[in-house]
Design a protein around this motif. Structure first.
Motif, PDB file in Angstrom:
ATOM      1  N   GLN A 186      -0.599   7.753 -17.222  1.00 15.17           N
ATOM      2  CA  GLN A 186      -1.293   7.209 -16.047  1.00 15.17           C
ATOM      3  C   GLN A 186      -0.210   6.971 -14.986  1.00 15.17           C
ATOM      4  N   THR A 187      -0.514   7.266 -13.733  1.00 13.18           N
ATOM      5  CA  THR A 187       0.528   7.240 -12.698  1.00 13.18           C
ATOM      6  C   THR A 187       1.121   5.849 -12.451  1.00 13.18           C
ATOM      7  N   THR A 188       0.382   4.803 -12.833  1.00 13.51           N
ATOM      8  CA  THR A 188       0.840   3.446 -12.509  1.00 13.51           C
ATOM      9  C   THR A 188       1.398   2.689 -13.710  1.00 13.51           C
ATOM     10  N   GLN A 189       1.699   3.400 -14.780  1.00 15.79           N
ATOM     11  CA  GLN A 189       2.324   2.713 -15.931  1.00 15.79           C
ATOM     12  C   GLN A 189       3.812   2.507 -15.652  1.00 15.79           C
ATOM     13  N   THR A 210     -12.704   8.878  -5.430  1.00 15.84           N
ATOM     14  CA  THR A 210     -11.660   7.909  -5.066  1.00 15.84           C
ATOM     15  C   THR A 210     -10.254   8.456  -5.342  1.00 15.84           C
ATOM     16  N   ALA A 211      -9.255   7.709  -4.876  1.00 11.17           N
ATOM     17  CA  ALA A 211      -7.851   8.097  -5.050  1.00 11.17           C
ATOM     18  C   ALA A 211      -7.468   8.262  -6.525  1.00 11.17           C
ATOM     19  N   HIS A 212      -8.254   7.646  -7.420  1.00  9.63           N
ATOM     20  CA  HIS A 212      -7.940   7.740  -8.861  1.00  9.63           C
ATOM     21  C   HIS A 212      -8.299   9.099  -9.452  1.00  9.63           C
ATOM     22  N   GLY A 262       0.756  -4.975  -4.827  1.00 12.68           N
ATOM     23  CA  GLY A 262       0.373  -3.729  -5.478  1.00 12.68           C
ATOM     24  C   GLY A 262       0.100  -2.622  -4.463  1.00 12.68           C
ATOM     25  N   THR A 263      -0.072  -1.415  -4.965  1.00 14.53           N
ATOM     26  CA  THR A 263      -0.190  -0.260  -4.070  1.00 14.53           C
ATOM     27  C   THR A 263      -1.537  -0.191  -3.350  1.00 14.53           C
ATOM     28  N   SER A 264      -2.470  -1.097  -3.691  1.00 13.91           N
ATOM     29  CA  SER A 264      -3.756  -1.078  -2.981  1.00 13.91           C
ATOM     30  C   SER A 264      -3.928  -2.299  -2.080  1.00 13.91           C
ATOM     31  N   THR A 323      -8.667  12.151  -3.960  1.00 15.43           N
ATOM     32  CA  THR A 323      -7.730  12.042  -5.084  1.00 15.43           C
ATOM     33  C   THR A 323      -6.282  12.117  -4.578  1.00 15.43           C
ATOM     34  N   CYS A 324      -5.452  11.179  -5.003  1.00 17.10           N
ATOM     35  CA  CYS A 324      -4.040  11.182  -4.602  1.00 17.10           C
ATOM     36  C   CYS A 324      -3.371  12.466  -5.112  1.00 17.10           C
ATOM     37  N   PRO A 325      -2.521  13.088  -4.287  1.00 16.16           N
ATOM     38  CA  PRO A 325      -1.840  14.312  -4.758  1.00 16.16           C
ATOM     39  C   PRO A 325      -1.019  14.067  -6.031  1.00 16.16           C
ATOM     40  N   LEU A 326      -0.552  12.833  -6.233  1.00 19.27           N
ATOM     41  CA  LEU A 326       0.244  12.568  -7.434  1.00 19.27           C
ATOM     42  C   LEU A 326      -0.640  12.433  -8.681  1.00 19.27           C
ATOM     43  N   VAL A 327      -1.907  12.074  -8.473  1.00 21.02           N
ATOM     44  CA  VAL A 327      -2.863  12.098  -9.596  1.00 21.02           C
ATOM     45  C   VAL A 327      -3.201  13.569  -9.906  1.00 21.02           C
ATOM     46  N   HIS A 328      -3.372  14.377  -8.853  1.00 19.59           N
ATOM     47  CA  HIS A 328      -3.596  15.819  -9.064  1.00 19.59           C
ATOM     48  C   HIS A 328      -2.467  16.414  -9.895  1.00 19.59           C
ATOM     49  N   MET A 381       0.801  -1.224   0.000  1.00 17.12           N
ATOM     50  CA  MET A 381       0.000   0.000   0.000  1.00 17.12           C
ATOM     51  C   MET A 381       0.839   1.282   0.000  1.00 17.12           C
ATOM     52  N   CYS A 382       0.473   2.190  -0.885  1.00 16.33           N
ATOM     53  CA  CYS A 382       1.186   3.473  -0.993  1.00 16.33           C
ATOM     54  C   CYS A 382       0.487   4.520  -0.109  1.00 16.33           C
ATOM     55  N   PHE A 383       1.147   5.651   0.067  1.00 14.32           N
ATOM     56  CA  PHE A 383       0.563   6.702   0.922  1.00 14.32           C
ATOM     57  C   PHE A 383      -0.762   7.214   0.353  1.00 14.32           C
ATOM     58  N   GLY A 384      -0.872   7.238  -0.984  1.00 16.79           N
ATOM     59  CA  GLY A 384      -2.087   7.774  -1.612  1.00 16.79           C
ATOM     60  C   GLY A 384      -3.314   6.951  -1.248  1.00 16.79           C
ATOM     61  N   VAL A 385      -3.152   5.633  -1.290  1.00 19.78           N
ATOM     62  CA  VAL A 385      -4.269   4.741  -0.966  1.00 19.78           C
ATOM     63  C   VAL A 385      -4.549   4.774   0.538  1.00 19.78           C
ATOM     64  N   ARG A 386      -3.475   4.791   1.325  1.00 21.72           N
ATOM     65  CA  ARG A 386      -3.627   4.813   2.782  1.00 21.72           C
ATOM     66  C   ARG A 386      -4.420   6.067   3.213  1.00 21.72           C
ATOM     67  N   VAL A 422       4.590   9.190 -13.886  1.00 19.29           N
ATOM     68  CA  VAL A 422       4.555   7.882 -13.212  1.00 19.29           C
ATOM     69  C   VAL A 422       4.906   8.155 -11.746  1.00 19.29           C
ATOM     70  N   CYS A 423       4.092   7.639 -10.819  1.00 24.55           N
ATOM     71  CA  CYS A 423       4.302   8.040  -9.424  1.00 24.55           C
ATOM     72  C   CYS A 423       5.484   7.307  -8.797  1.00 24.55           C
ATOM     73  N   HIS A 424       6.050   7.943  -7.778  1.00 24.91           N
ATOM     74  CA  HIS A 424       7.248   7.418  -7.130  1.00 24.91           C
ATOM     75  C   HIS A 424       7.014   6.021  -6.537  1.00 24.91           C
ATOM     76  N   PRO A 425       5.897   5.799  -5.797  1.00 23.19           N
ATOM     77  CA  PRO A 425       5.674   4.444  -5.270  1.00 23.19           C
ATOM     78  C   PRO A 425       5.622   3.372  -6.361  1.00 23.19           C
ATOM     79  N   THR A 426       5.057   3.679  -7.516  1.00 21.16           N
ATOM     80  CA  THR A 426       5.032   2.700  -8.616  1.00 21.16           C
ATOM     81  C   THR A 426       6.457   2.399  -9.069  1.00 21.16           C
ATOM     82  N   LYS A 427       7.263   3.449  -9.225  1.00 25.52           N
ATOM     83  CA  LYS A 427       8.663   3.250  -9.659  1.00 25.52           C
ATOM     84  C   LYS A 427       9.425   2.407  -8.628  1.00 25.52           C
TER      85      LYS A 427
HETATM   86  S1  SF4 Z   1      -0.326   4.386  -6.895  1.00 22.82           S
HETATM   87 FE1  SF4 Z   1       0.728   6.368  -6.953  1.00 22.82          FE
HETATM   88  S2  SF4 Z   1      -0.778   7.778  -7.821  1.00 22.82           S
HETATM   89 FE2  SF4 Z   1      -1.913   5.943  -7.186  1.00 22.82          FE
HETATM   90  S3  SF4 Z   1      -2.621   6.385  -5.111  1.00 22.82           S
HETATM   91 FE3  SF4 Z   1      -0.622   5.371  -4.905  1.00 22.82          FE
HETATM   92  S4  SF4 Z   1       0.881   7.037  -4.818  1.00 22.82           S
HETATM   93 FE4  SF4 Z   1      -1.006   7.879  -5.605  1.00 22.82          FE
END
Ligand code: SF4
Length: 281
Positions: A159-162, A71-73, A260-262, A94-99, A11-16, A189-194
Protein backbone atom coordinates in the motif's frame (compact mmCIF):
# COMPACT_ATOMS: atom_id res chain seq x y z
CA UNK A 1 6.70 28.23 23.22
CA UNK A 2 8.11 27.45 19.78
CA UNK A 3 6.02 25.83 17.08
CA UNK A 4 8.00 23.75 14.57
CA UNK A 5 6.33 22.81 11.29
CA UNK A 6 7.76 19.67 9.68
CA UNK A 7 9.75 20.42 6.50
CA UNK A 8 7.39 18.06 4.64
CA UNK A 9 3.79 17.88 5.78
CA UNK A 10 0.21 17.88 4.60
CA UNK A 11 -1.48 17.53 1.28
CA UNK A 12 0.40 15.64 -1.44
CA UNK A 13 0.19 16.27 -5.18
CA UNK A 14 -1.99 13.17 -5.66
CA UNK A 15 -4.73 14.45 -3.37
CA UNK A 16 -4.42 18.01 -4.65
CA UNK A 17 -4.85 16.88 -8.28
CA UNK A 18 -7.78 14.60 -7.35
CA UNK A 19 -9.52 17.46 -5.57
CA UNK A 20 -8.99 19.80 -8.51
CA UNK A 21 -10.31 17.22 -11.02
CA UNK A 22 -13.39 16.57 -8.87
CA UNK A 23 -13.95 20.28 -8.42
CA UNK A 24 -13.73 20.88 -12.20
CA UNK A 25 -16.05 17.97 -13.02
CA UNK A 26 -18.60 19.10 -10.41
CA UNK A 27 -18.69 22.58 -11.91
CA UNK A 28 -19.60 21.14 -15.33
CA UNK A 29 -22.21 18.56 -14.31
CA UNK A 30 -23.57 16.66 -11.28
CA UNK A 31 -21.14 13.96 -10.14
CA UNK A 32 -21.11 11.13 -7.63
CA UNK A 33 -17.93 10.33 -5.73
CA UNK A 34 -17.34 6.59 -5.44
CA UNK A 35 -16.02 6.61 -1.89
CA UNK A 36 -14.25 9.24 0.19
CA UNK A 37 -12.04 11.26 -2.14
CA UNK A 38 -9.54 11.38 0.67
CA UNK A 39 -9.94 10.34 4.27
CA UNK A 40 -10.55 13.81 5.62
CA UNK A 41 -13.92 15.08 6.95
CA UNK A 42 -13.00 18.72 6.25
CA UNK A 43 -12.49 17.89 2.56
CA UNK A 44 -15.74 15.90 2.52
CA UNK A 45 -17.67 18.88 3.88
CA UNK A 46 -16.10 21.13 1.25
CA UNK A 47 -17.15 18.78 -1.56
CA UNK A 48 -20.70 18.63 -0.22
CA UNK A 49 -20.91 22.42 -0.62
CA UNK A 50 -20.20 21.89 -4.35
CA UNK A 51 -23.15 19.50 -4.58
CA UNK A 52 -20.94 16.44 -5.07
CA UNK A 53 -22.99 13.35 -4.21
CA UNK A 54 -21.63 10.46 -2.22
CA UNK A 55 -21.71 6.93 -3.60
CA UNK A 56 -19.84 3.68 -3.20
CA UNK A 57 -17.39 2.01 -5.56
CA UNK A 58 -18.88 -1.39 -4.75
CA UNK A 59 -22.51 -0.34 -5.44
CA UNK A 60 -22.12 -0.54 -9.23
CA UNK A 61 -25.06 1.08 -11.01
CA UNK A 62 -26.48 2.81 -7.92
CA UNK A 63 -25.25 6.36 -8.66
CA UNK A 64 -27.96 8.90 -9.57
CA UNK A 65 -25.65 11.02 -11.79
CA UNK A 66 -24.38 10.18 -15.28
CA UNK A 67 -20.77 10.83 -14.21
CA UNK A 68 -18.95 9.15 -11.34
CA UNK A 69 -15.54 9.92 -9.82
CA UNK A 70 -13.02 7.24 -8.87
CA UNK A 71 -11.03 8.50 -5.89
CA UNK A 72 -7.27 9.01 -5.55
CA UNK A 73 -7.07 5.56 -3.90
CA UNK A 74 -7.84 3.91 -7.23
CA UNK A 75 -9.92 0.88 -8.20
CA UNK A 76 -9.43 -2.51 -9.79
CA UNK A 77 -9.78 -2.78 -13.57
CA UNK A 78 -12.75 -5.10 -13.06
CA UNK A 79 -14.59 -2.49 -11.00
CA UNK A 80 -13.74 0.34 -13.42
CA UNK A 81 -15.06 -1.73 -16.32
CA UNK A 82 -18.24 -2.64 -14.42
CA UNK A 83 -19.10 1.06 -13.98
CA UNK A 84 -18.38 1.73 -17.67
CA UNK A 85 -20.54 -1.19 -18.73
CA UNK A 86 -23.33 0.13 -16.48
CA UNK A 87 -23.30 3.24 -18.71
CA UNK A 88 -21.50 5.78 -16.52
CA UNK A 89 -18.91 8.33 -17.62
CA UNK A 90 -15.88 8.17 -15.32
CA UNK A 91 -13.59 10.88 -14.00
CA UNK A 92 -10.64 8.87 -12.74
CA UNK A 93 -8.60 10.71 -10.10
CA UNK A 94 -6.44 7.70 -9.18
CA UNK A 95 -3.02 8.97 -8.04
CA UNK A 96 -0.30 8.12 -10.59
CA UNK A 97 1.68 6.50 -7.76
CA UNK A 98 -1.25 4.18 -6.99
CA UNK A 99 -1.36 3.35 -10.73
CA UNK A 100 2.34 2.45 -10.47
CA UNK A 101 1.57 0.05 -7.62
CA UNK A 102 -1.14 -1.61 -9.79
CA UNK A 103 1.33 -1.94 -12.65
CA UNK A 104 4.00 -3.40 -10.37
CA UNK A 105 1.60 -6.04 -9.04
CA UNK A 106 0.40 -6.94 -12.55
CA UNK A 107 4.01 -7.33 -13.69
CA UNK A 108 4.86 -9.62 -10.77
CA UNK A 109 1.85 -11.81 -11.58
CA UNK A 110 2.81 -11.92 -15.28
CA UNK A 111 6.30 -13.04 -14.28
CA UNK A 112 4.92 -15.93 -12.24
CA UNK A 113 5.20 -14.60 -8.69
CA UNK A 114 2.51 -15.25 -6.12
CA UNK A 115 1.26 -11.68 -5.43
CA UNK A 116 1.62 -10.31 -1.89
CA UNK A 117 0.42 -6.86 -0.83
CA UNK A 118 1.62 -5.33 2.44
CA UNK A 119 -1.21 -3.19 3.76
CA UNK A 120 -4.62 -3.10 5.40
CA UNK A 121 -6.88 -5.69 3.74
CA UNK A 122 -10.00 -3.57 4.19
CA UNK A 123 -8.48 -0.31 2.90
CA UNK A 124 -9.97 0.87 -0.40
CA UNK A 125 -6.53 1.17 -2.06
CA UNK A 126 -5.62 -2.40 -1.13
CA UNK A 127 -9.05 -3.66 -2.25
CA UNK A 128 -8.37 -2.01 -5.60
CA UNK A 129 -4.88 -3.52 -5.82
CA UNK A 130 -5.99 -7.09 -5.17
CA UNK A 131 -9.36 -6.73 -6.96
CA UNK A 132 -7.98 -8.10 -10.22
CA UNK A 133 -5.93 -10.82 -8.51
CA UNK A 134 -8.17 -12.89 -6.21
CA UNK A 135 -5.22 -15.19 -5.45
CA UNK A 136 -3.26 -12.30 -3.84
CA UNK A 137 -2.31 -12.43 -0.16
CA UNK A 138 -2.48 -9.35 2.06
CA UNK A 139 -0.19 -9.08 5.08
CA UNK A 140 0.05 -6.36 7.69
CA UNK A 141 1.43 -8.06 10.82
CA UNK A 142 4.22 -10.63 11.22
CA UNK A 143 1.56 -13.25 12.16
CA UNK A 144 -0.07 -12.79 8.73
CA UNK A 145 3.09 -14.17 7.09
CA UNK A 146 2.19 -17.61 8.50
CA UNK A 147 -0.76 -17.73 6.09
CA UNK A 148 1.26 -17.19 2.91
CA UNK A 149 1.24 -20.18 0.55
CA UNK A 150 4.46 -22.12 -0.05
CA UNK A 151 5.12 -20.60 -3.49
CA UNK A 152 8.41 -20.87 -5.36
CA UNK A 153 8.30 -17.13 -6.10
CA UNK A 154 6.73 -14.45 -3.91
CA UNK A 155 6.33 -10.99 -5.44
CA UNK A 156 5.64 -8.19 -2.97
CA UNK A 157 4.35 -4.63 -3.23
CA UNK A 158 2.82 -2.42 -0.55
CA UNK A 159 0.00 0.00 0.00
CA UNK A 160 1.49 3.38 -0.95
CA UNK A 161 1.10 4.85 2.55
CA UNK A 162 2.73 2.11 4.62
CA UNK A 163 5.92 3.11 6.49
CA UNK A 164 8.91 1.74 4.63
CA UNK A 165 10.37 0.27 7.83
CA UNK A 166 7.25 -1.88 8.31
CA UNK A 167 7.48 -3.04 4.68
CA UNK A 168 11.16 -3.98 5.01
CA UNK A 169 10.57 -5.75 8.34
CA UNK A 170 7.76 -7.82 6.82
CA UNK A 171 9.85 -8.67 3.76
CA UNK A 172 12.62 -9.94 6.10
CA UNK A 173 10.06 -12.03 7.96
CA UNK A 174 8.74 -13.47 4.68
CA UNK A 175 12.30 -14.37 3.63
CA UNK A 176 12.92 -15.95 7.03
CA UNK A 177 9.78 -18.09 6.83
CA UNK A 178 10.24 -18.97 3.14
CA UNK A 179 13.96 -19.67 2.79
CA UNK A 180 13.39 -21.79 -0.32
CA UNK A 181 11.37 -19.15 -2.20
CA UNK A 182 12.55 -16.38 -4.44
CA UNK A 183 11.26 -13.23 -2.72
CA UNK A 184 11.09 -10.01 -4.74
CA UNK A 185 9.97 -6.61 -3.41
CA UNK A 186 8.96 -3.71 -5.62
CA UNK A 187 8.95 -0.67 -3.31
CA UNK A 188 5.64 1.12 -3.94
CA UNK A 189 5.59 3.28 -0.81
CA UNK A 190 5.03 6.72 -2.31
CA UNK A 191 7.60 9.50 -2.13
CA UNK A 192 5.35 11.98 -0.24
CA UNK A 193 4.72 9.34 2.46
CA UNK A 194 8.47 8.72 2.81
CA UNK A 195 9.20 12.46 2.98
CA UNK A 196 6.61 13.04 5.70
CA UNK A 197 7.88 10.11 7.75
CA UNK A 198 11.51 11.26 7.51
CA UNK A 199 10.59 14.88 8.33
CA UNK A 200 8.75 13.63 11.42
CA UNK A 201 11.86 11.80 12.60
CA UNK A 202 13.74 15.13 12.51
CA UNK A 203 10.93 16.87 14.37
CA UNK A 204 10.91 14.26 17.14
CA UNK A 205 14.58 14.97 17.89
CA UNK A 206 13.69 18.40 19.27
CA UNK A 207 9.97 18.32 20.11
CA UNK A 208 8.58 16.29 23.03
CA UNK A 209 5.02 17.01 21.88
CA UNK A 210 3.81 16.43 18.32
CA UNK A 211 0.42 17.41 16.93
CA UNK A 212 -0.56 15.36 13.88
CA UNK A 213 -3.38 16.84 11.80
CA UNK A 214 -5.58 14.64 9.65
CA UNK A 215 -8.60 12.37 9.38
CA UNK A 216 -8.89 9.61 11.95
CA UNK A 217 -9.48 7.04 9.20
CA UNK A 218 -6.53 8.30 7.11
CA UNK A 219 -3.90 5.57 7.03
CA UNK A 220 -0.89 7.83 6.46
CA UNK A 221 -2.01 10.26 9.21
CA UNK A 222 -2.37 7.39 11.68
CA UNK A 223 1.07 6.11 10.66
CA UNK A 224 2.57 9.53 11.50
CA UNK A 225 0.93 9.49 14.94
CA UNK A 226 2.14 5.95 15.62
CA UNK A 227 5.66 6.80 14.49
CA UNK A 228 5.88 9.90 16.72
CA UNK A 229 4.76 7.78 19.69
CA UNK A 230 7.30 5.07 18.82
CA UNK A 231 10.01 7.73 18.72
CA UNK A 232 9.15 8.79 22.28
CA UNK A 233 7.07 11.93 21.66
CA UNK A 234 3.68 12.63 23.19
CA UNK A 235 1.61 12.60 20.00
CA UNK A 236 -1.90 13.98 19.59
CA UNK A 237 -3.90 13.47 16.39
CA UNK A 238 -6.60 16.04 15.63
CA UNK A 239 -8.94 16.58 12.69
CA UNK A 240 -9.63 20.24 13.50
CA UNK A 241 -8.38 23.03 15.78
CA UNK A 242 -11.46 22.59 18.00
CA UNK A 243 -10.02 19.35 19.41
CA UNK A 244 -6.86 20.95 20.85
CA UNK A 245 -6.58 20.92 24.66
CA UNK A 246 -4.51 23.56 26.51
CA UNK A 247 -3.09 21.03 29.00
CA UNK A 248 -1.25 19.23 26.16
CA UNK A 249 1.16 22.16 25.94
CA UNK A 250 1.65 23.06 29.61
CA UNK A 251 5.34 23.37 30.48
CA UNK A 252 6.38 22.47 26.91
CA UNK A 253 8.79 24.68 24.99
CA UNK A 254 8.92 22.97 21.59
CA UNK A 255 5.86 21.58 19.82
CA UNK A 256 6.12 19.87 16.44
CA UNK A 257 3.38 20.02 13.81
CA UNK A 258 2.82 17.65 10.94
CA UNK A 259 -0.16 16.61 8.82
CA UNK A 260 -1.28 13.70 6.69
CA UNK A 261 -1.34 13.79 2.91
CA UNK A 262 -5.08 14.55 2.80
CA UNK A 263 -5.02 17.55 5.16
CA UNK A 264 -5.86 21.00 3.80
CA UNK A 265 -3.34 23.83 4.33
CA UNK A 266 -6.06 25.94 5.93
CA UNK A 267 -6.64 23.27 8.59
CA UNK A 268 -2.90 23.29 9.42
CA UNK A 269 -2.94 27.10 9.69
CA UNK A 270 -6.04 27.03 11.91
CA UNK A 271 -4.46 24.45 14.24
CA UNK A 272 -1.24 26.46 14.55
CA UNK A 273 -3.16 29.69 15.24
CA UNK A 274 -5.22 27.95 17.92
CA UNK A 275 -2.14 26.50 19.63
CA UNK A 276 -0.62 30.00 19.75
CA UNK A 277 -3.85 31.33 21.29
CA UNK A 278 -4.04 28.55 23.85
CA UNK A 279 -0.44 28.98 24.94
CA UNK A 280 -0.66 32.78 25.20
CA UNK A 281 -3.70 32.82 27.52
S1 SF4 B 1 -0.39 9.61 -0.44
FE1 SF4 B 1 1.00 9.06 -2.11
S2 SF4 B 1 -0.14 7.56 -3.32
FE2 SF4 B 1 -1.64 8.59 -1.99
S3 SF4 B 1 -2.44 10.28 -3.22
FE3 SF4 B 1 -0.68 11.10 -2.08
S4 SF4 B 1 1.08 10.85 -3.45
FE4 SF4 B 1 -0.55 9.56 -4.22
Amino acid sequence: MNLHLAPHYGMCFGVRDALRATHDAARREPVTLLGQLVHNPVVDAHLRTLGVRQGSLTAVGAASTARVVITAHGASEARRRAWQQAGYAITDTTCPLVHKAHQALAMLVREGYHPVVIGQAEHVEVQGLVGDFPQASVVLEPEDVLHLPAAARLGIISQTTQPLERVLALVSEIKRQHPGSEVRLIDTVCHPTKQRQTALEQLCQTCPVIVVIGGRNSNNTRQLTEKATRLGARAYQVETAAELQPEWFQGIRDVGITAGTSTLDETVTAVMDRIRQLTQD
